[in-house]
Design a protein around this motif. Structure first.
Motif, PDB file in Angstrom:
ATOM      1  N   TYR A   1      19.493  20.045  36.844  1.00  0.00           N
ATOM      2  CA  TYR A   1      20.510  20.992  37.184  1.00  0.00           C
ATOM      3  C   TYR A   1      19.949  22.015  37.830  1.00  0.00           C
ATOM      4  CZ  TYR A   1      24.651  23.798  37.099  1.00  0.00           C
ATOM      5  OH  TYR A   1      26.046  24.365  37.611  1.00  0.00           O
ATOM      6  N   ASN A   2      20.533  22.207  39.167  1.00  0.00           N
ATOM      7  CA  ASN A   2      19.887  23.177  40.077  1.00  0.00           C
ATOM      8  C   ASN A   2      21.221  23.590  40.849  1.00  0.00           C
ATOM      9  OD1 ASN A   2      16.944  23.892  40.617  1.00  0.00           O
ATOM     10  ND2 ASN A   2      16.918  21.700  40.245  1.00  0.00           N
ATOM     11  N   GLU A   3      21.297  25.134  40.586  1.00  0.00           N
ATOM     12  CA  GLU A   3      22.420  25.567  41.289  1.00  0.00           C
ATOM     13  C   GLU A   3      22.171  27.122  41.667  1.00  0.00           C
ATOM     14  OE1 GLU A   3      27.328  26.593  40.978  1.00  0.00           O
ATOM     15  OE2 GLU A   3      26.308  25.781  39.256  1.00  0.00           O
ATOM     16  N   THR A   4      22.503  27.633  42.873  1.00  0.00           N
ATOM     17  CA  THR A   4      22.277  29.065  43.164  1.00  0.00           C
ATOM     18  C   THR A   4      23.479  29.409  43.900  1.00  0.00           C
ATOM     19  OG1 THR A   4      21.129  28.491  45.456  1.00  0.00           O
ATOM     20  CG2 THR A   4      19.738  28.714  43.215  1.00  0.00           C
ATOM     21  N   GLY A   5      23.855  30.567  43.962  1.00  0.00           N
ATOM     22  CA  GLY A   5      24.898  31.161  44.680  1.00  0.00           C
ATOM     23  C   GLY A   5      25.177  32.546  44.190  1.00  0.00           C
ATOM     24  N   LYS A   6      26.356  33.071  44.828  1.00  0.00           N
ATOM     25  CA  LYS A   6      26.907  34.366  44.532  1.00  0.00           C
ATOM     26  C   LYS A   6      28.319  34.298  44.521  1.00  0.00           C
ATOM     27  CE  LYS A   6      23.438  36.769  47.316  1.00  0.00           C
ATOM     28  NZ  LYS A   6      22.721  37.580  48.187  1.00  0.00           N
ATOM     29  N   TYR A   7      28.794  35.270  43.692  1.00  0.00           N
ATOM     30  CA  TYR A   7      30.461  35.486  43.647  1.00  0.00           C
ATOM     31  C   TYR A   7      30.699  36.817  43.524  1.00  0.00           C
ATOM     32  CZ  TYR A   7      29.674  34.126  38.562  1.00  0.00           C
ATOM     33  OH  TYR A   7      29.248  34.069  37.470  1.00  0.00           O
ATOM     34  N   ILE A   8      32.000  36.922  43.325  1.00  0.00           N
ATOM     35  CA  ILE A   8      32.497  38.461  42.721  1.00  0.00           C
ATOM     36  C   ILE A   8      33.594  38.149  41.921  1.00  0.00           C
ATOM     37  CG2 ILE A   8      34.090  40.371  43.680  1.00  0.00           C
ATOM     38  CD1 ILE A   8      32.767  40.107  46.466  1.00  0.00           C
ATOM     39  N   ARG A   9      33.397  39.035  40.547  1.00  0.00           N
ATOM     40  CA  ARG A   9      34.399  38.868  39.624  1.00  0.00           C
ATOM     41  C   ARG A   9      34.976  40.131  39.430  1.00  0.00           C
ATOM     42  NH1 ARG A   9      34.385  34.279  40.858  1.00  0.00           N
ATOM     43  NH2 ARG A   9      33.823  32.602  39.754  1.00  0.00           N
ATOM     44  N   TYR A  10      35.796  40.256  38.696  1.00  0.00           N
ATOM     45  CA  TYR A  10      36.535  41.530  38.178  1.00  0.00           C
ATOM     46  C   TYR A  10      36.469  41.661  36.776  1.00  0.00           C
ATOM     47  CZ  TYR A  10      37.669  42.164  43.277  1.00  0.00           C
ATOM     48  OH  TYR A  10      37.632  42.133  44.381  1.00  0.00           O
ATOM     49  N   LEU A  11      36.126  42.882  35.983  1.00  0.00           N
ATOM     50  CA  LEU A  11      36.225  43.035  34.752  1.00  0.00           C
ATOM     51  C   LEU A  11      37.223  43.962  34.376  1.00  0.00           C
ATOM     52  CD1 LEU A  11      34.936  42.705  32.021  1.00  0.00           C
ATOM     53  CD2 LEU A  11      33.207  44.674  32.325  1.00  0.00           C
ATOM     54  N   SER A  12      38.229  43.541  33.543  1.00  0.00           N
ATOM     55  CA  SER A  12      39.391  44.554  33.341  1.00  0.00           C
ATOM     56  C   SER A  12      39.011  45.279  32.148  1.00  0.00           C
ATOM     57  CB  SER A  12      40.477  43.671  33.067  1.00  0.00           C
ATOM     58  OG  SER A  12      40.827  42.998  34.280  1.00  0.00           O
ATOM     59  N   PRO A  13      40.126  46.304  31.932  1.00  0.00           N
ATOM     60  CA  PRO A  13      39.821  47.298  30.465  1.00  0.00           C
ATOM     61  C   PRO A  13      40.111  46.473  29.289  1.00  0.00           C
ATOM     62  CG  PRO A  13      41.040  48.479  32.377  1.00  0.00           C
ATOM     63  CD  PRO A  13      40.802  46.983  32.869  1.00  0.00           C
ATOM     64  N   ASP A  14      40.800  45.194  29.265  1.00  0.00           N
ATOM     65  CA  ASP A  14      41.101  44.510  28.025  1.00  0.00           C
ATOM     66  C   ASP A  14      39.846  43.226  28.048  1.00  0.00           C
ATOM     67  OD1 ASP A  14      41.966  42.852  30.254  1.00  0.00           O
ATOM     68  OD2 ASP A  14      43.915  42.412  29.290  1.00  0.00           O
ATOM     69  N   PHE A  15      39.010  43.478  28.892  1.00  0.00           N
ATOM     70  CA  PHE A  15      37.825  42.570  29.016  1.00  0.00           C
ATOM     71  C   PHE A  15      37.975  41.225  29.665  1.00  0.00           C
ATOM     72  CE2 PHE A  15      37.185  45.681  25.492  1.00  0.00           C
ATOM     73  CZ  PHE A  15      36.140  45.997  26.104  1.00  0.00           C
ATOM     74  N   ALA A  16      39.126  41.004  30.585  1.00  0.00           N
ATOM     75  CA  ALA A  16      39.382  39.896  31.103  1.00  0.00           C
ATOM     76  C   ALA A  16      38.309  39.737  32.336  1.00  0.00           C
ATOM     77  CB  ALA A  16      40.919  40.006  31.576  1.00  0.00           C
ATOM     78  N   TRP A  17      38.048  38.430  32.347  1.00  0.00           N
ATOM     79  CA  TRP A  17      37.044  38.302  33.565  1.00  0.00           C
ATOM     80  C   TRP A  17      37.652  37.269  34.448  1.00  0.00           C
ATOM     81  CZ3 TRP A  17      32.674  40.070  34.994  1.00  0.00           C
ATOM     82  CH2 TRP A  17      31.745  39.395  35.533  1.00  0.00           C
ATOM     83  N   THR A  18      38.140  38.018  35.744  1.00  0.00           N
ATOM     84  CA  THR A  18      38.760  37.226  36.519  1.00  0.00           C
ATOM     85  C   THR A  18      38.397  37.215  38.004  1.00  0.00           C
ATOM     86  OG1 THR A  18      39.938  39.147  37.107  1.00  0.00           O
ATOM     87  CG2 THR A  18      40.799  37.813  35.193  1.00  0.00           C
ATOM     88  N   LYS A  19      38.922  36.377  38.911  1.00  0.00           N
ATOM     89  CA  LYS A  19      38.256  36.260  40.188  1.00  0.00           C
ATOM     90  C   LYS A  19      39.198  37.035  41.166  1.00  0.00           C
ATOM     91  CE  LYS A  19      37.162  31.363  39.752  1.00  0.00           C
ATOM     92  NZ  LYS A  19      37.402  29.887  40.346  1.00  0.00           N
TER      93      LYS A  19
END
Length: 658
Positions: A443-461
């Protein structure tokens, strides 16, 4: 019909009448075929009316959807009043108390039992009912013990006792979950027994399994029979290995045959819904664990409730139907779908033409909270004969006081049975090439992305109100998974802290095909710390199919299967709180109930700061429990189950406060 008055010396004679239940069926002209329990109830009711005995005036408390009321009404008890708080359940009682309905003539009363005082002229011979039992249930025991009398629902038995003292009936039947006997180290159970005795009742109790009495469902419950005078023995099982004639259990498949399944879709949807299809009948989510031999485990052993993705075995009774549950709460049909309400009624032995009022969830609540009527009928008959001295035209065989039933012992052996089933099923899946293992996975994978952490700890795009933008970069390979997080653009070599994660000693095969995981933060920030774990969990799910980080670490009551070492940039000034986080990440001060003094000692900080540190950990997404969040916990003790943040929008703990 000629009455056969069979004298029974219940306490000296051996219960050698092995076909006693078959004799009852013969008298009632009932054959054990699909939905036979409905005919049993109808025939019993008709027979009791024909016999012309004086109805036994009965008060029903905590009536719910009416399971016990159905049973005792069928056996010739006249339910004078049914006391129930929930309006949605009272609608069911009212519907079925109308003319030509199952409980015709009964009187439902919608009132809190605490506000209920019997009228001066009310005279009853018997009282039935069981207070809400969630506080003593398996769910209540999940976090080290049960709430017991510390929970307001655990004190409702006192209202039962109050009404007993006012009305002074000949006897009563009280039902609850068997966890009541272990609440508060047995103290609550002793108090309950004493309370009944103080108002003049000698009590007899047993834990019974409903499947032993003709119910196509294994459901263990405590039954207490209290008497003003006389003695009582519980009836022998009518079905299963403990029955005198070894009558086979009433199977789930036989029970639901022909029941209405219109508008029930195949599958259950959601993130884990697709997993149901491959689970062998009789098993649950544990099919996908290492312990069951699944080659690429998705779940950790005992990390979920036993009804999670539980698929019923058509040849056996189902496990307990729960009143409350989530999307993945079974039992599910062996046809890989939800059971219909009509099928669930059959599995609980609630009559087909007994109307449950409400939507699907309200109906399931009423089913799951009720006593299965067929079990109740057998108990009602035993009370008729022993307590009310009604001469029945058939004999009942009774359990000697010291006779132990074998359902617990049989239950302990089920893991071996499940393992054999799982082994066969997994071999079949290999043949069908439906299992992909990661043992030699490159397995090999590299990359970047942006995520958002909400006050209720939701992890979203996508950004939500109050959410924090997090930049993530990753480099995943078979040697190391490296994940970097920052509030700003990511720069090379700017980590403020690094968390190195390895499999714990003895758990080298941790199932993610890499030697280690490295979480790197470019900000000394709480939200970035939490985001690193969320990003790791996201990739873990994506690559391995595991449900979450808990499945990688294992359920907290077992040794953690992963270890973390957190190191800071040597140029940073680190305060005591971040040192605490460093200890927690290393599994120090977690997974046990500890006092503030004990935590201070383990974390090398002052005791006076512990509470504020714990609150900060909750802000970071750690599940921190105490007596306020979980009343079953000892006052002054705290519990941090895991070394990493686990709170998410669906977490029950999210809505609680320390």
């Amino acid at each position: 019909m000629e009455q056969l008055c069979l004298p029974l010396d219940l306490y000296t004679e051996k219960p050698d009448h092995k076909t006693w239940f078959q004799d009852i069926l013969a008298v009632l002209e009932v054959e054990q075929e699909t939905a036979w329990v409905d005919w049993f109830g109808k025939s019993l009711r008709k027979f009791m009316i024909q016999q012309g005995h004086t109805p036994i005036k009965t008060l029903s408390l905590f009536s719910g959807g009416g399971g016990l009321d159905i049973a005792f009404h069928d056996a010739g008890f006249e339910i004078i009043q049914m006391v129930e708080l929930e309006t949605k359940y009272v609608k069911t009682l009212q519907q079925n108390s109308q003319q030509d309905k199952w409980l015709e003539g009964c009187q439902p009363i919608c009132i809190n039992v605490k506000d209920y005082t019997p009228q001066d002229n009310l005279k009853v011979d018997f009282i039935i009912g069981g207070p809400p039992c969630q506080t003593f249930s398996a769910a209540g025991r999940r976090a080290a013990g049960v709430s017991g009398k510390n929970d307001v629902r655990g004190t409702l038995f006192q209202e039962y006792v109050r009404i007993l003292e006012i009305l002074q009936p000949k006897g009563f039947l009280f039902e609850n979950v068997y966890g009541i006997t272990g609440a508060n180290d047995g103290q609550a159970w002793q108090e309950i027994q004493l309370a009944f005795r103080k108002v003049g009742y000698k009590i007899y109790f047993r834990v019974l399994d409903a499947a032993d009495y003709g119910v196509p469902q294994h459901r263990e419950r405590l039954f207490i029979v209290g008497l003003k005078e006389g003695e009582y023995l519980f009836p022998y099982p009518t079905h299963g290995p403990d029955s005198l004639n070894q009558q086979q259990y009433y199977s789930a498949e036989e029970a639901v045959k022909g029941a209405d399944i219109l508008n029930v879709e195949v599958g259950i949807g959601g993130r884990f819904g697709h997993l149901l299809e491959l689970i062998p009948p009789g098993l649950n989510y544990s099919f996908y664990t290492k312990e069951m031999g699944y080659p690429q485990p998705i779940f950790s052993w005992r990390s979920k409730f036993s009804d999670f993705l539980y698929k019923a075995d058509p040849e056996k009774p189902v496990r307990t139907i729960k009143a409350q549950g989530g999307q993945y709460t079974g039992p599910f049909s062996w046809e890989n779908r939800k059971f219909s309400v009509a099928e669930l009624k059959r599995l609980q032995t609630i009559p087909d033409n007994y109307d449950l009022v409400g939507n699907r969830q309200v109906c399931i609540e009423q089913i799951g909270n009720s006593v299965p009527p067929q079990l109740g009928r057998i108990l009602a008959l035993s009370i008729l004969e022993q307590v009310m001295k009604v001469k029945l035209p058939f004999s009942i065989s009774y359990l000697p006081e010291n006779k132990k039933l074998g359902f617990r012992q049989r239950k302990r052996k089920l893991t071996e049975v499940y393992l054999k089933k799982a082994t066969i099923a997994i071999a079949d899946l290999y043949k069908l090439k439906k299992i992909v293992t990661l043992t030699s996975f490159e397995y090999n994978e590299t990359g970047k992305y942006i995520r958002y952490l909400s006050p209720d700890f939701a992890w979203t795009k996508k950004s939500n109100v109050g959410s924090q933008k997090i930049n993530i970069s990753y480099d995943l390979n078979n040697s190391c998974w490296s994940i970097v997080a920052s509030l700003n653009e990511i720069e090379q070599g700017k980590s403020k802290f690094i968390i190195d994660i390895y499999p714990s000693y003895g758990y080298d095969d941790w199932g993610i095909c890499t030697n280690s995981v490295k979480l790197c933060s470019q900000d000394l920030d709480m939200q970035v710390f939490t985001s690193l774990w969320k990003a790791f969990e996201e990739k873990l799910i994506e690559v391995t199919g595991k449900a979450d980080l808990v499945q990688l670490s294992g359920y907290y009551q077992y040794d953690a299967q992963i270890s973390g070492v957190m190191n800071f940039d040597s140029k940073l000034q680190i305060d005591d709180f971040w040192r605490v986080v460093q200890y927690v990440t290393k599994c120090i001060g977690i997974a046990k109930q500890l006092s503030a003094e004990e935590l201070a000692d383990k974390w090398c900080v002052e005791k006076k700061h512990i509470y504020s540190y714990l609150k900060c950990l909750r802000v970071m997404g750690y599940e921190v429990r105490n007596h306020n969040t979980n009343p079953q916990m000892i006052v002054g003790k705290y519990l941090i189950p895991y070394a990493f943040p686990t709170l998410n929008p669906k977490s029950v703990q999210l809505r609680k406060k320390l």
